[in-house]
Design a protein around this motif. Structure first.
Motif, PDB file in Angstrom:
ATOM      1  N   ASN A 188     -39.739  -1.411 -18.885  1.00 14.14           N
ATOM      2  CA  ASN A 188     -38.862  -1.807 -17.803  1.00 14.14           C
ATOM      3  C   ASN A 188     -38.913  -3.204 -18.229  1.00 14.14           C
ATOM      4  OD1 ASN A 188     -37.496  -0.920 -15.572  1.00 14.14           O
ATOM      5  ND2 ASN A 188     -38.573  -2.549 -14.551  1.00 14.14           N
ATOM      6  N   SER A 189     -39.764  -3.878 -18.716  1.00 15.05           N
ATOM      7  CA  SER A 189     -39.887  -5.323 -19.089  1.00 15.05           C
ATOM      8  C   SER A 189     -38.831  -5.777 -20.022  1.00 15.05           C
ATOM      9  CB  SER A 189     -41.233  -5.878 -19.434  1.00 15.05           C
ATOM     10  OG  SER A 189     -42.400  -5.265 -18.548  1.00 15.05           O
TER      11      SER A 189
ATOM     12  N   SER B  54     -35.246  -5.482 -18.578  1.00 17.39           N
ATOM     13  CA  SER B  54     -34.545  -6.712 -17.657  1.00 17.39           C
ATOM     14  C   SER B  54     -35.036  -7.946 -18.587  1.00 17.39           C
ATOM     15  CB  SER B  54     -35.532  -6.591 -16.519  1.00 17.39           C
ATOM     16  OG  SER B  54     -36.798  -7.232 -16.701  1.00 17.39           O
ATOM     17  N   GLY B  55     -36.028  -7.940 -19.520  1.00  8.40           N
ATOM     18  CA  GLY B  55     -35.922  -9.202 -20.218  1.00  8.40           C
ATOM     19  C   GLY B  55     -34.972  -9.257 -21.066  1.00  8.40           C
TER      20      GLY B  55
ATOM     21  N   ARG C 243     -37.819 -11.384 -10.741  1.00 11.72           N
ATOM     22  CA  ARG C 243     -37.744 -12.840 -11.218  1.00 11.72           C
ATOM     23  C   ARG C 243     -36.584 -13.589 -10.470  1.00 11.72           C
ATOM     24  NH1 ARG C 243     -38.126 -13.683 -17.148  1.00 11.72           N
ATOM     25  NH2 ARG C 243     -40.474 -13.933 -16.729  1.00 11.72           N
TER      26      ARG C 243
ATOM     27  N   ASP D 245     -38.687 -13.873 -23.292  1.00 10.65           N
ATOM     28  CA  ASP D 245     -37.540 -12.982 -23.191  1.00 10.65           C
ATOM     29  C   ASP D 245     -36.532 -13.217 -23.891  1.00 10.65           C
ATOM     30  OD1 ASP D 245     -38.401 -11.464 -20.966  1.00 10.65           O
ATOM     31  OD2 ASP D 245     -37.718 -12.736 -19.519  1.00 10.65           O
TER      32      ASP D 245
ATOM     33  N   THR E 231     -31.431 -16.033 -19.324  1.00 10.27           N
ATOM     34  CA  THR E 231     -32.176 -16.366 -20.497  1.00 10.27           C
ATOM     35  C   THR E 231     -31.329 -16.771 -21.754  1.00 10.27           C
ATOM     36  OG1 THR E 231     -32.309 -13.897 -21.054  1.00 10.27           O
ATOM     37  CG2 THR E 231     -34.414 -14.730 -19.951  1.00 10.27           C
TER      38      THR E 231
ATOM     39  N   SER F  17     -29.014 -11.975 -14.319  1.00 10.14           N
ATOM     40  CA  SER F  17     -30.371 -12.096 -14.828  1.00 10.14           C
ATOM     41  C   SER F  17     -30.059 -11.949 -16.548  1.00 10.14           C
ATOM     42  CB  SER F  17     -31.206 -10.637 -14.516  1.00 10.14           C
ATOM     43  OG  SER F  17     -30.386  -9.352 -14.825  1.00 10.14           O
ATOM     44  N   ASP F  18     -28.864 -11.376 -16.962  1.00  6.91           N
ATOM     45  CA  ASP F  18     -28.760 -11.444 -18.431  1.00  6.91           C
ATOM     46  C   ASP F  18     -28.504 -12.824 -18.851  1.00  6.91           C
ATOM     47  OD1 ASP F  18     -26.717 -10.699 -17.362  1.00  6.91           O
ATOM     48  OD2 ASP F  18     -25.883  -9.733 -19.409  1.00  6.91           O
TER      49      ASP F  18
ATOM     50  N   PRO G 169     -39.619  -6.575 -13.253  1.00  4.62           N
ATOM     51  CA  PRO G 169     -39.017  -8.006 -13.652  1.00  4.62           C
ATOM     52  C   PRO G 169     -37.906  -8.200 -12.684  1.00  4.62           C
ATOM     53  CG  PRO G 169     -39.491  -6.222 -15.510  1.00  4.62           C
ATOM     54  CD  PRO G 169     -39.710  -5.396 -14.215  1.00  4.62           C
ATOM     55  N   GLU G 170     -37.172  -7.242 -12.251  1.00  2.39           N
ATOM     56  CA  GLU G 170     -35.974  -7.919 -11.210  1.00  2.39           C
ATOM     57  C   GLU G 170     -36.516  -8.845 -10.303  1.00  2.39           C
ATOM     58  OE1 GLU G 170     -36.818  -4.689 -11.879  1.00  2.39           O
ATOM     59  OE2 GLU G 170     -36.589  -3.504 -10.053  1.00  2.39           O
TER      60      GLU G 170
ATOM     61  N   ASN H  89     -44.285  -9.377 -13.999  1.00  3.68           N
ATOM     62  CA  ASN H  89     -44.567  -8.582 -15.148  1.00  3.68           C
ATOM     63  C   ASN H  89     -44.062  -7.184 -14.949  1.00  3.68           C
ATOM     64  OD1 ASN H  89     -45.730 -10.964 -16.085  1.00  3.68           O
ATOM     65  ND2 ASN H  89     -47.576 -10.105 -16.526  1.00  3.68           N
ATOM     66  N   GLN H  90     -44.597  -6.628 -13.915  1.00  3.61           N
ATOM     67  CA  GLN H  90     -44.289  -5.088 -13.723  1.00  3.61           C
ATOM     68  C   GLN H  90     -42.958  -4.776 -13.350  1.00  3.61           C
ATOM     69  OE1 GLN H  90     -47.792  -2.707 -12.800  1.00  3.61           O
ATOM     70  NE2 GLN H  90     -49.059  -4.428 -13.671  1.00  3.61           N
TER      71      GLN H  90
ATOM     72  N   PRO I 193     -31.498  -7.816 -21.788  1.00  4.28           N
ATOM     73  CA  PRO I 193     -30.320  -6.821 -21.288  1.00  4.28           C
ATOM     74  C   PRO I 193     -29.296  -6.727 -22.289  1.00  4.28           C
ATOM     75  CG  PRO I 193     -30.588  -8.869 -19.945  1.00  4.28           C
ATOM     76  CD  PRO I 193     -31.708  -8.870 -20.675  1.00  4.28           C
ATOM     77  N   SER I 194     -29.301  -7.739 -23.087  1.00  2.21           N
ATOM     78  CA  SER I 194     -27.964  -7.523 -24.174  1.00  2.21           C
ATOM     79  C   SER I 194     -28.382  -6.679 -25.336  1.00  2.21           C
ATOM     80  CB  SER I 194     -27.760  -9.005 -24.788  1.00  2.21           C
ATOM     81  OG  SER I 194     -27.997 -10.121 -23.786  1.00  2.21           O
TER      82      SER I 194
END
Lengths: 444, 307
Positions: free
Chosen positions: A282-283, A286-287, B272, A263, B69, B65-66, B269-270, B266-267, A289-290
């Motif tokens: 969609n991945s 959300s993975g 997580r 991510d 990571t 969430s952002d 993602p929120e 995976n499908q 977002p920036s």
């Protein structure tokens, strides 16, 4: 903290899979002819059970139940198929209390087929005629290419296209690649600019299979009795060598997929593109977002200039299990679930299901521009890709084992001990062994 | 499988280490400062080893969430803990709370009854002489060696025959059996309940049941707490049995529910974020119950092992 738990569970599931499949395949594989079961409607109201792990499927089924008082469906749930639900299905089939309907991904269907777990619903009213309502290749996934056979109704699909960072490609004056050759050249330019053009995920073997699929290869074949395993065909080897070269030259990153590092690599702009399925949209949202607003989608790079071929990654179907007393009603429900506008719209909204039905590709919710992708109507690209997926790719009956073995080999390859081709070669051997161990006839 | 459990153990060990060094009696062997410091360092390393994952989980639970990571995984970014909890509780009409309640019912109710059954069984094996006593005890001991996960599939097939799969009882009934509890309570009853006392109770006119509950249970209490805790944690963490048995979401324990979500990251993602915050919340009951009962459980283990 879930990894050890998950590994433990998978190990156990694998063990039980061997035990159970060992029992059932010995006696049952003989009579799994393709004669369709007779399919008559019941004379009174029926109740069906349906197992699916899609979040929000309950609301969709509520709509059906309100419209069909005589066919009431109860939703049951569980983890994602390979994480336990498939194993539960096999256990339940063994115990004789499987649900009437279940969600099964395309790559797991052959496993249920050889274990005689699926009802052939081809003779149920309307099912055979529904073929033209679905994208061609999805129908061949559920019919296994057999005459007069339908073992499930396609639900969703994952046609592949290239997600890329349009801002970075533009700022660095790199053309968006349309062939894999251009992709390799662009990879050098991206590397020179300090990034990686894409990530090669060692654990997404089905993504790799999608690339082979795009190259018009196939990993399995079934002539009605015998299975042929072909992980090392020309197409597979070409794809494997191509990526091996990129890995060797450090032109692609090799983070394991779906991890936080992965991510992060996308979120920080280290990795610039991803050749992935429709649901991958969609991945990224959300993975990473920036990076909102900086992505675009283009058709996958082709093996030949001007080619029009796409791969597929993922997708599932709704199947009727052996032992269901009401295959007719079950088939009617499965058809409604996967073709009606209201169902497809709801599934798309609650779970980003990308439909396998032709009409579903035109859903209003899929026609709109997506802000994250700079307002591009990205699903137009996928809709086109969907029609370019070959109908000839066949999954094998032991995909969990095949995936694990290929993935092990890929892990070794990205860490420098071995190559992707060697991984396929060793998985070829182990897959043939696994089929034989389950008394599934293999042609060599 | 027992992800949340290790946390309290180092706490208990550290405390007892501190306490045992506290009374400086003359009879205590003299420790060199060096070996003391060495022991402390080892303890410290283990404490960190066990606590860091929980710290990571807590930090992850406080992030959006952002930031999850993009920021340091072991330190705070913006503090969103309560927003995250709110979102989790609101998701799908609060199904998470339902799972937590289910887990409490399976683990709490199951452990309570399992403790009672084990106590009665252990007491009977310790205090009554009857033919076959040792055989029964040895069979129970053999049961300690069979992992619960290995029994899940046979149990499913048996429960299928009586149409009890996918019910509350499918998970609850198997949780009532604790071979280890029988073993521990037997040892403990033999050591801590004097025959004379039971004899006295009998002479005073108490029946067998009454003398068990009024006399024996009180003396065995520390071991019962230990059995309860063990069983509570075992049921809370027993993930494979519910996975095999249950299909109806409203019956899921929290471990299975979160695992299911995690399998769909995976499908969707929120999910997580929900899995992370849910995992954090799901260890709280275990921490509470350990903190409340650790005094008893240390006594119980110690007494059982010395005999």
């Amino acid at each position: 903290m879930h990894t050890p738990k998950r590994l433990g569970a998978i190990a156990l599931l694998a063990t039980t899979a061997i035990v159970l499949s060992g029992c059932s395949s010995a006696g049952d594989s003989e009579d799994s002819g393709s004669a369709a079961a007779s399919c008559e409607p019941a004379t009174e109201a029926v109740e069906l059970t349906f197992t699916s792990w899609i979040p929000g499927i309950e609301e969709v089924v509520d709509v059906w139940n309100a419209e069909n008082p005589d066919i009431q469906v109860t939703v049951q749930t569980g983890p994602n198929g390979n994480s336990g639900t498939y194993q539960n299905f096999f256990t339940q089939l063994e115990a004789g209390n499987a649900p009437d309907l279940g969600q099964i991904e395309y790559d797991a269907l052959p496993n249920f087929r050889v274990q005689d777990g699926l009802v052939n619903i081809a003779d149920c009213a309307g099912v055979a005629d529904a073929q033209e309502d679905f994208v061609d290749w999805t129908w061949s996934q559920v019919s296994f290419g057999e005459e007069d056979s339908v073992y499930a109704i396609p639900q969703d699909s994952g046609p592949m296209a290239l997600f890329y960072r349009s801002d970075l490609f533009e700022a660095n004056n790199i053309a968006v690649p349309t062939t894999w050759e251009e992709f390799a050249t662009a990879a050098e330019q991206v590397r020179a600019a300090g990034g990686y053009i894409t990530n090669f995920s060692q654990n997404d073997v089905n993504q790799f299979a999608g690339l082979v699929w795009q190259a018009e290869g196939s990993w399995f074949e079934n002539d009605g009795t015998n299975w042929t395993v072909d992980l090392t065909g020309d197409e597979s080897t070409t794809v494997a060598d191509y990526w091996q070269d990129l890995i060797d030259r450090d032109l692609v990153s090799t983070y394991p997929g779906w991890t936080t590092e992965w991510d992060n690599a996308y979120n920080t702009g280290e990795v610039w593109s991803w050749n992935s399925a429709a649901w991958g949209a969609n991945s990224i949202i959300s993975g990473a977002p920036s990076t909102a607003g900086n992505w675009s989608v283009a058709a996958s790079p082709q093996w030949e200039a001007g080619g029009e071929s796409s791969g597929n990654w993922g997708g599932s179907s709704t199947a009727v299990f052996t032992g269901s007393e009401h295959p007719y009603e079950a088939a009617q429900f499965a058809m409604w679930l996967n073709t009606s506008d209201e169902s497809l719209t709801m599934l798309n909204e609650s779970a980003q299901i990308y439909p396998a039905a032709v009409a579903g590709l035109e859903l209003p919710s899929l026609a709109a521009g997506v802000d994250f992708y700079g307002g591009q109507a990205i699903y137009d690209v996928f809709s086109e890709a969907s029609g370019q997926v070959s109908s000839d790719f066949v999954w094998g009956p032991t995909m969990t084992q095949t995936y694990n073995d290929v993935s092990d080999g890929f892990k070794a390859a990205v860490s420098g001990t071995g190559t992707l081709s060697e991984a396929l070669e060793s998985a070829q051997t182990s897959t043939i062994d696994a089929l034989k161990a389950q008394s599934i006839p293999v042609a060599e | 499988m027992s992800a949340p459990t290790p946390a309290p153990t180092p706490v208990a060990t550290r405390r007892s280490a501190l306490r045992s060094s506290a009374p400086k009696g003359d009879f205590a062997p003299k420790e060199s400062p060096l070996s003391k410091a060495g022991a402390m360092i080892v303890m410290l390393i283990f404490t960190l080893y066990f606590l860091i994952p929980i710290w990571w989980l807590f930090i992850a639970g406080t992030k959006s969430s952002d930031q999850f990571t993009s920021t340091n995984p072991l330190w705070f970014a913006d503090f969103n803990l309560f927003e995250n909890i709110g979102a989790l509780v609101a998701y799908r009409d609060g199904v998470f709370l339902r799972w937590m309640l289910n887990s409490l019912a399976y683990a709490g109710g199951g452990a309570l009854l399992a403790t009672l059954i084990a106590a009665m069984c252990g007491y009977a094996l310790a205090k009554y002489r009857f033919p076959g006593r040792e055989v029964i005890f040895n069979v129970v001991l053999g049961g300690v060696l069979v992992p619960a996960t290995a029994l899940a599939l046979p149990l499913f097939l048996i429960f299928s025959q009586v149409s009890l799969t996918n019910t509350f009882w499918a998970v609850f009934l198997p949780s009532l059996v604790s071979p280890f509890g029988v073993y521990l309570t037997r040892i403990f009853a033999a050591a801590s309940v004097p025959d004379e006392l039971i004899e006295a109770a009998r002479l005073d006119g108490a029946g067998e049941i009454r003398s068990f509950f009024t006399v024996a249970v009180k003396l065995m209490f520390p071991s019962l707490v230990t059995v309860f805790l063990f069983q509570f944690v075992a049921i809370w963490n027993n993930f494979f049995l519910p996975l095999v048995m249950l299909r109806d979401e409203v019956l899921f324990p929290v471990t299975l529910g979160l695992y299911g979500w995690n399998s769909q990251v995976n499908q969707i993602p929120e999910l997580r974020g929900y899995v992370l915050i849910g995992a954090l919340l799901s260890i709280i009951p275990l921490i509470i119950i350990f903190l409340l009962l650790q005094r008893f459980w240390r006594n119980g283990l110690g007494a059982g092992s010395v005999k």
